[in-house]
Design a protein around this motif. Sequence first.
Motif, PDB file in Angstrom:
ATOM      1  N   ALA A 166       1.436  -0.988   0.278  1.00 50.55           N
ATOM      2  CA  ALA A 166       0.177  -0.089  -0.089  1.00 50.55           C
ATOM      3  C   ALA A 166       0.724   1.584   0.016  1.00 50.55           C
ATOM      4  CB  ALA A 166      -0.587  -0.071   1.183  1.00 50.55           C
TER       5      ALA A 166
ATOM      6  N   PRO B 204      -9.951  -4.605  -2.295  1.00 53.32           N
ATOM      7  CA  PRO B 204      -8.507  -3.430  -2.046  1.00 53.32           C
ATOM      8  C   PRO B 204      -7.505  -4.352  -2.855  1.00 53.32           C
ATOM      9  CG  PRO B 204      -8.792  -4.760   0.396  1.00 53.32           C
ATOM     10  CD  PRO B 204      -9.830  -5.503  -0.639  1.00 53.32           C
TER      11      PRO B 204
ATOM     12  N   SER C  26      -4.883   2.656  -1.153  1.00 48.21           N
ATOM     13  CA  SER C  26      -3.943   2.038  -1.032  1.00 48.21           C
ATOM     14  C   SER C  26      -4.085   2.805   0.449  1.00 48.21           C
ATOM     15  CB  SER C  26      -2.456   2.575  -1.517  1.00 48.21           C
ATOM     16  OG  SER C  26      -2.928   2.808  -2.894  1.00 48.21           O
TER      17      SER C  26
ATOM     18  N   SER D 176      -5.804   0.103   2.789  1.00 48.76           N
ATOM     19  CA  SER D 176      -5.529  -0.751   3.650  1.00 48.76           C
ATOM     20  C   SER D 176      -4.473  -0.716   4.778  1.00 48.76           C
ATOM     21  CB  SER D 176      -4.966  -1.200   2.051  1.00 48.76           C
ATOM     22  OG  SER D 176      -6.218  -2.274   1.581  1.00 48.76           O
TER      23      SER D 176
ATOM     24  N   LEU E  17      -2.301  -7.265  -2.647  1.00 54.47           N
ATOM     25  CA  LEU E  17      -2.458  -6.545  -1.994  1.00 54.47           C
ATOM     26  C   LEU E  17      -3.744  -7.662  -1.645  1.00 54.47           C
ATOM     27  CD1 LEU E  17      -3.352  -2.952  -3.159  1.00 54.47           C
ATOM     28  CD2 LEU E  17      -2.402  -3.523  -0.901  1.00 54.47           C
TER      29      LEU E  17
END
Length: 555
Positions: free
Chosen positions: A289, A349, A397, A400, A513
């Motif tokens: 992220a 994500p 981003s 997360s 992710l």
Amino acid sequence: MSGTTTAGTQRSAGATRHVPGLPAAGNRWVVLGVLCLSLLVVALDATILHIAVPAVTEDLRPGGMELLWIVDAYPLVCASLLILFGTLGDRVGRRRILLIGYGLFGVASALAAFADTPHILIAARALLGVGGAMIMPATLSILRQVFPDRRERAVAIGLWTAVAAVGAATGPVLGGFLVQHFWWGSVFLINIPLMALILPVGRWLLPESRGGGQGPWDVLGALMAAAGVLGVVLGVKRAGGGADILDGRTLVPLLVGSALLILFVRRQKLRKHPLIDVRMFARPAFSTAVGCIVLAMLALVGLELVAVQYIQLVLGLSPVETGLRLLPLTFAAMAAGATGSYTLRRVGPRAMVSLGFTLTAGAVLVLTLMGQHDRPWLLTIGFILLGFGLQTTLFGSYESMLSEAPAEHAGGAAAIGETSYQLGAGIGIALLGSVMNAAYAPGLAAVPGVPSRDSSAAAHSLGEAYQVASQLGGPAGDALRSAARHSFVHGLHVTLFVSAGLLLLGALAALRLPRLMECGAREPDIADAADQAPPAQVPACREHAERAGSGRAVV
């Protein structure tokens, strides 16, 4: 799911219970409004001065180096102190740091507005950077604390990131309006009534929170981090400004800053009570992220820089008209932020960030169709796709990264995210600016009828080429102007293709992710919540329940 309620909080399944010491459900959104307004002021100040530089130059008559520091003092100081104040807030109180930041920002704004010498303005801009470094990570860490439920937090982060985009994009428009109707100091003066409002409201409304850190605060480590980030950002900014990378004034800050950051990481690994738990970077979701934030900002700021030059110098629009052309990007970013929570729950994500990067790369390729003539609809479509794609990427981003970090290290995690944001912006200007210059200069090497000395001067930038062409006049001047415009558009296309490649690289990196959004991490009855959650949320909640049952720690 049982009908138990606590502290007056009563919601449907999947809701967050009221936590003692934190605002109740309704007040959380009021707190978010205060935090977003705080961030808006800081984001505005990052870009609002750019449009006022000619007026500042005419009034204060700064030298070349002084003008550079007037523009750069704020982002340099702000970027270098983010980790220091983010981690200090975890120890002494995030609300306390935020309120002090409000006060400093207001005082510095007044000092800057009425500065009568370049040195006073530079000092005021540096003080603004100190205030901004206090405000930015504090807003995000308080947001993390106030919204413990991930689904609510996703909505809050969407609004938070949208406000940041709005502030940065509307800064030039607002600055152009103020400079046109008032004097250049008005771009700072507008901060004062806002801070006068936010300070008492924040003191009354914002909750105090601290991390779980114990032991003494690592003053030496904080200073090492500040000096390291300052050196790296300063070196990157100098390289982006056209300085030779091997020049001592560029290379030395880069090397010293990098060395200090390496030593800082080693020091944190050895300390019993570190400023930042560097083990967070061992988590693929967190480190990925952070990397995606850097790549997204690299593309955004670098592309905005090239786009502004293109709109003003090739299309011939005024600064205010240029700001208005960038507004579709802002509105698209707002839309992406507003719908980000829904998108995150639907696709997770991994797909959200990867698709955001891919959409941005497509927008960049659309912009390669622009030539020397104005195509407003094509430009608008490209900017809408660009704003929506990049904001989607930044939202996924940030969400997360913040959800992966432990709550007690929220300030440090927020500081890392904001530092990545600033570092990505600096690298974007340096990298894409260098690509642009490398593609632009060869086209002016041998323009018929233009002396080589003038061709060399024109190769520095399109603005300088126009100045040389005006001095030459006649057919030679016309030939130089035409060649410079063709070379700039060629360089623009090369830069856009390089940007598209970097964005597609980001799309691949985002595959590390998590596939699904893991919600409701700290609710004891998460399995029941999964059974009653809306269909779009069930897979993510179920996956979390299964992982929690196996003993895996997930935030």
